[in-house]
Write a protein that holds these residues in place. Structure first.
Motif, PDB file in Angstrom:
ATOM      1  N   PHE A   1     -12.589   6.354  13.742  1.00 45.06           N
ATOM      2  CA  PHE A   1     -11.634   5.283  14.032  1.00 45.06           C
ATOM      3  C   PHE A   1     -10.895   5.531  15.343  1.00 45.06           C
ATOM      4  O   PHE A   1     -10.703   4.619  16.146  1.00 45.06           O
ATOM      5  CB  PHE A   1     -10.634   5.145  12.887  1.00 45.06           C
ATOM      6  N   ARG A   2     -10.453   6.764  15.561  1.00 49.39           N
ATOM      7  CA  ARG A   2      -9.723   7.070  16.787  1.00 49.39           C
ATOM      8  C   ARG A   2     -10.601   6.877  18.015  1.00 49.39           C
ATOM      9  O   ARG A   2     -10.141   6.358  19.043  1.00 49.39           O
ATOM     10  CB  ARG A   2      -9.176   8.496  16.728  1.00 49.39           C
ATOM     11  N   ALA A   3     -11.853   7.272  17.927  1.00 50.58           N
ATOM     12  CA  ALA A   3     -12.783   7.084  19.045  1.00 50.58           C
ATOM     13  C   ALA A   3     -13.012   5.604  19.322  1.00 50.58           C
ATOM     14  O   ALA A   3     -13.302   5.212  20.458  1.00 50.58           O
ATOM     15  CB  ALA A   3     -14.104   7.779  18.746  1.00 50.58           C
ATOM     16  N   ALA A   4     -12.868   4.772  18.288  1.00 51.97           N
ATOM     17  CA  ALA A   4     -13.073   3.329  18.437  1.00 51.97           C
ATOM     18  C   ALA A   4     -11.813   2.615  18.936  1.00 51.97           C
ATOM     19  O   ALA A   4     -11.824   1.400  19.114  1.00 51.97           O
ATOM     20  CB  ALA A   4     -13.514   2.728  17.106  1.00 51.97           C
ATOM     21  N   GLY A   5     -10.730   3.366  19.140  1.00 52.20           N
ATOM     22  CA  GLY A   5      -9.519   2.777  19.699  1.00 52.20           C
ATOM     23  C   GLY A   5      -8.419   2.463  18.707  1.00 52.20           C
ATOM     24  O   GLY A   5      -7.388   1.886  19.071  1.00 52.20           O
ATOM     25  N   PHE A   6      -8.573   2.870  17.447  1.00 53.79           N
ATOM     26  CA  PHE A   6      -7.522   2.681  16.458  1.00 53.79           C
ATOM     27  C   PHE A   6      -6.446   3.752  16.667  1.00 53.79           C
ATOM     28  O   PHE A   6      -6.760   4.926  16.846  1.00 53.79           O
ATOM     29  CB  PHE A   6      -8.081   2.783  15.041  1.00 53.79           C
ATOM     30  N   THR A   7      -5.192   3.342  16.643  1.00 53.26           N
ATOM     31  CA  THR A   7      -4.100   4.279  16.931  1.00 53.26           C
ATOM     32  C   THR A   7      -3.273   4.638  15.702  1.00 53.26           C
ATOM     33  O   THR A   7      -2.455   5.553  15.756  1.00 53.26           O
ATOM     34  CB  THR A   7      -3.156   3.696  18.002  1.00 53.26           C
ATOM     35  N   ARG A   8      -3.459   3.905  14.603  1.00 59.08           N
ATOM     36  CA  ARG A   8      -2.674   4.169  13.396  1.00 59.08           C
ATOM     37  C   ARG A   8      -3.628   4.485  12.249  1.00 59.08           C
ATOM     38  O   ARG A   8      -3.947   3.619  11.442  1.00 59.08           O
ATOM     39  CB  ARG A   8      -1.793   2.964  13.066  1.00 59.08           C
ATOM     40  N   VAL A   9      -4.091   5.726  12.213  1.00 53.90           N
ATOM     41  CA  VAL A   9      -5.073   6.141  11.207  1.00 53.90           C
ATOM     42  C   VAL A   9      -4.586   7.409  10.516  1.00 53.90           C
ATOM     43  O   VAL A   9      -4.201   8.374  11.180  1.00 53.90           O
ATOM     44  CB  VAL A   9      -6.452   6.418  11.844  1.00 53.90           C
ATOM     45  N   SER A  10      -4.587   7.413   9.188  1.00 53.36           N
ATOM     46  CA  SER A  10      -4.138   8.578   8.426  1.00 53.36           C
ATOM     47  C   SER A  10      -5.012   8.792   7.200  1.00 53.36           C
ATOM     48  O   SER A  10      -5.872   7.969   6.878  1.00 53.36           O
ATOM     49  CB  SER A  10      -2.677   8.401   7.994  1.00 53.36           C
ATOM     50  N   MET A  11      -4.764   9.902   6.530  1.00 48.65           N
ATOM     51  CA  MET A  11      -5.466  10.250   5.301  1.00 48.65           C
ATOM     52  C   MET A  11      -4.510  10.212   4.117  1.00 48.65           C
ATOM     53  O   MET A  11      -3.296  10.354   4.280  1.00 48.65           O
ATOM     54  CB  MET A  11      -6.049  11.665   5.404  1.00 48.65           C
ATOM     55  N   VAL A  12      -5.076  10.042   2.927  1.00 52.14           N
ATOM     56  CA  VAL A  12      -4.320  10.262   1.700  1.00 52.14           C
ATOM     57  C   VAL A  12      -4.155  11.768   1.535  1.00 52.14           C
ATOM     58  O   VAL A  12      -5.126  12.523   1.652  1.00 52.14           O
ATOM     59  CB  VAL A  12      -5.057   9.667   0.479  1.00 52.14           C
ATOM     60  N   GLN A  13      -2.931  12.213   1.309  1.00 51.86           N
ATOM     61  CA  GLN A  13      -2.672  13.640   1.152  1.00 51.86           C
ATOM     62  C   GLN A  13      -3.495  14.216   0.004  1.00 51.86           C
ATOM     63  O   GLN A  13      -3.445  13.725  -1.122  1.00 51.86           O
ATOM     64  CB  GLN A  13      -1.187  13.876   0.863  1.00 51.86           C
ATOM     65  N   GLY A  14      -4.309  15.217   0.299  1.00 51.53           N
ATOM     66  CA  GLY A  14      -5.111  15.856  -0.731  1.00 51.53           C
ATOM     67  C   GLY A  14      -6.337  15.075  -1.152  1.00 51.53           C
ATOM     68  O   GLY A  14      -6.986  15.426  -2.144  1.00 51.53           O
ATOM     69  N   ASN A  15      -6.634  13.983  -0.390  1.00 51.68           N
ATOM     70  CA  ASN A  15      -7.791  13.147  -0.719  1.00 51.68           C
ATOM     71  C   ASN A  15      -7.653  12.545  -2.131  1.00 51.68           C
ATOM     72  O   ASN A  15      -6.577  12.527  -2.711  1.00 51.68           O
ATOM     73  CB  ASN A  15      -9.092  13.935  -0.573  1.00 51.68           C
ATOM     74  N   PHE A  16      -8.755  12.068  -2.707  1.00 54.71           N
ATOM     75  CA  PHE A  16      -8.684  11.402  -4.004  1.00 54.71           C
ATOM     76  C   PHE A  16      -8.249  12.373  -5.105  1.00 54.71           C
ATOM     77  O   PHE A  16      -7.490  12.002  -6.011  1.00 54.71           O
ATOM     78  CB  PHE A  16     -10.045  10.789  -4.347  1.00 54.71           C
ATOM     79  N   GLN A  17      -8.703  13.630  -5.014  1.00 51.15           N
ATOM     80  CA  GLN A  17      -8.306  14.612  -6.022  1.00 51.15           C
ATOM     81  C   GLN A  17      -6.802  14.846  -6.005  1.00 51.15           C
ATOM     82  O   GLN A  17      -6.156  14.974  -7.054  1.00 51.15           O
ATOM     83  CB  GLN A  17      -9.050  15.936  -5.787  1.00 51.15           C
ATOM     84  N   GLY A  18      -6.233  14.908  -4.794  1.00 50.28           N
ATOM     85  CA  GLY A  18      -4.791  15.088  -4.675  1.00 50.28           C
ATOM     86  C   GLY A  18      -4.019  13.900  -5.224  1.00 50.28           C
ATOM     87  O   GLY A  18      -2.979  14.063  -5.861  1.00 50.28           O
ATOM     88  N   TRP A  19      -4.545  12.708  -4.979  1.00 46.94           N
ATOM     89  CA  TRP A  19      -3.919  11.491  -5.498  1.00 46.94           C
ATOM     90  C   TRP A  19      -3.848  11.523  -7.026  1.00 46.94           C
ATOM     91  O   TRP A  19      -2.808  11.235  -7.623  1.00 46.94           O
ATOM     92  CB  TRP A  19      -4.719  10.287  -5.025  1.00 46.94           C
ATOM     93  N   LYS A  20      -4.952  11.900  -7.650  1.00 48.93           N
ATOM     94  CA  LYS A  20      -4.994  11.970  -9.118  1.00 48.93           C
ATOM     95  C   LYS A  20      -4.094  13.091  -9.640  1.00 48.93           C
ATOM     96  O   LYS A  20      -3.410  12.930 -10.652  1.00 48.93           O
ATOM     97  CB  LYS A  20      -6.434  12.192  -9.578  1.00 48.93           C
ATOM     98  N   LYS A  21      -4.089  14.210  -8.938  1.00 51.21           N
ATOM     99  CA  LYS A  21      -3.295  15.362  -9.370  1.00 51.21           C
ATOM    100  C   LYS A  21      -1.813  15.018  -9.399  1.00 51.21           C
ATOM    101  O   LYS A  21      -1.059  15.529 -10.246  1.00 51.21           O
ATOM    102  CB  LYS A  21      -3.553  16.551  -8.442  1.00 51.21           C
TER     103      LYS A  21
END
Length: 428
Positions: free
Chosen positions: A286-306
């Motif tokens: 996404f960043r290489a494509a020019g998106f400036t507001r890109v983030s991850m879910v903390q801990g990915n899906f496992q972290g979300w469930k935890k």
């Protein structure tokens, strides 16, 4: 074991093609220490069309004009303003100097406070070093995208609340905000110094520089649940059907490259997967494509469930639907443009620093730097609407909140405002 790793796709671009050289004094009056080549001088010209700028470098009483190129990986280009003194780290590419990073000759930091590079902070986080990493932006910016391990203490909130900082005055504090054009981390560091803290640093490149260097940023769970953005599940459609984060769109990582073009570059993006590598690679894509507001879910899906957050199941959603919505207290592009053109009677307030405003201001704007606003707010009328802008909107948001709390009818602009040689551009 590492909690995360740099986004190699982007990071390798920053350090590839380094030229060999001998230490000591370089031609054209530059100096080198170890493997670092540096120019010091005053900016005389800049062209974004040719991606170049010029410095008047002085050495041993004589001066000469040096032309440098820059690219999308050059850090600190917001400092390249006509007549400003800067320090440029560069490498030789195809026989010409290519700027790697630009910093001001004067940092604007108070005595006892120093700068710290992005790479040093990344290593400290990775090694689990004991320090407090503080995001000085408004809370709304923090929840959308912040550095790992960081906490949110907006600079305006810190001003009268020393208790928000750790009791140990010798504890290392590192402040950051949006980027080099953002002054909130410098303001917050000065406040901490006034409170008696003795070990203070500022990561001037901020979130923008952190992302540009290829490192991950994270969204807060409340934003993931209720924010206006595009949430992407990078896992297989089969996994998505069984369980997923509410509101997510199924775009398996193998198909991401073909789907990026379907998403507005103005949309904030949050991604998650079962694989850290996939999530990091998606950020890089996404960043290489020019998106400036890109983030991850903390801990990915496992972290979300935890963290016992809600999950849903059922047929996958593949259609991307996102529309820009004005936030609370935000002024529309149409209304702000009308104000600049004098079609509506409002006050346009510039809350950037004096150094930023020296490069240019928007039409009809009154300058009151945000750190002076509390003491100078009586210069503003309470019987008129006020439209506030800054370099990206973060400081404008903070300033408009402060004004509203004191009885003013204030609104803020979310846009990138860049000025050079008296001319300003607004990118929405």
């Amino acid at each position: 074991m590492k909690l995360y790793f740099p986004l190699v796709i982007l990071t390798c671009l920053l350090f590839s093609g380094c030229a060999q050289y001998q230490g000591g004094v370089q031609q054209n009056g530059s100096t080198a220490t170890g493997s670092k080549k540096v120019f010091r001088g005053k900016v005389t010209d800049r062209s974004d069309r040719t991606k170049s700028f010029s410095l008047e470098a002085v050495k041993k009483g004589s001066s000469r004009i040096i032309k440098l190129n820059f690219d999308d990986q050059t850090r600190g280009m917001d400092y390249v303003v006509k007549r400003k003194q800067v320090i440029v780290s560069y490498r030789i590419v195809a026989g010409s100097p290519l700027a790697r990073s630009v910093k001001p000759e004067k940092t604007g930091l108070v005595a006892g406070v120093s700068e710290v590079p992005i790479e040093k902070i990344e290593k400290m986080i990775d090694h689990g070093d004991e320090f407090v990493l503080i995001d000085s932006r408004p809370k709304d910016e923090y929840i959308k995208s912040h550095l790992p391990t960081s906490i949110s203490i907006p600079s305006c909130q810190l001003k009268n609340h020393a208790e928000l900082l750790p009791e140990d005055k010798d504890q290392l504090l590192v402040f950051y905000c949006g980027g080099v054009a953002c002054g909130m981390s410098r303001i917050a560091s000065a406040t901490a110094a006034r409170f008696g803290y003795t070990n203070i640093k500022v990561m001037s490149d901020g979130v923008k520089g952190w992302a540009k260097a290829g490192f991950p940023t994270f969204a807060v769970d409340t934003f993931v649940l209720k924010g206006n953005f595009v949430l992407i599940d990078l896992r297989s459609a089969h996994k998505d059907t069984k369980e997923r984060i509410p509101g997510s769109v199924s775009i398996p990582f193998a198909t991401l490259k073909d789907r990026v073009k379907d998403i507005s570059k103005k949309a904030p993006i949050v991604v998650y997967s079962d694989s850290i590598r996939e999530s990091h690679a998606a950020l890089a894509e996404f960043r290489a494509a020019g998106f400036t507001r890109v983030s991850m879910v903390q801990g990915n899906f496992q972290g979300w469930k935890k963290r016992k957050n809600p999950i849903v199941s059922g047929p996958v959603v593949t259609k991307i639907s996102w529309k820009r919505r004005l936030g609370k207290g935000e002024v529309s592009r149409v209304a702000f443009t009308s104000a600049m053109n004098g079609k509506i009677d409002v006050v346009i307030l510039d809350v950037r620093t004096s150094d930023e405003a020296a490069a240019g201001k928007l039409r009809r704007a009154k300058l009151i730097p945000i750190h002076e606003l509390f003491d100078r707010r009586e210069e503003l009328p309470k019987d008129k609407r006020i439209y506030v802008y800054s370099a990206t909107g973060a400081r404008a948001d903070m300033a408009s909140r402060q004004l509203r709390e004191n009885g003013y009818d204030a609104y803020f602009l979310v846009a990138d405002v860049s000025c050079y040689d008296g001319k300003c551009m607004i990118e929405y």
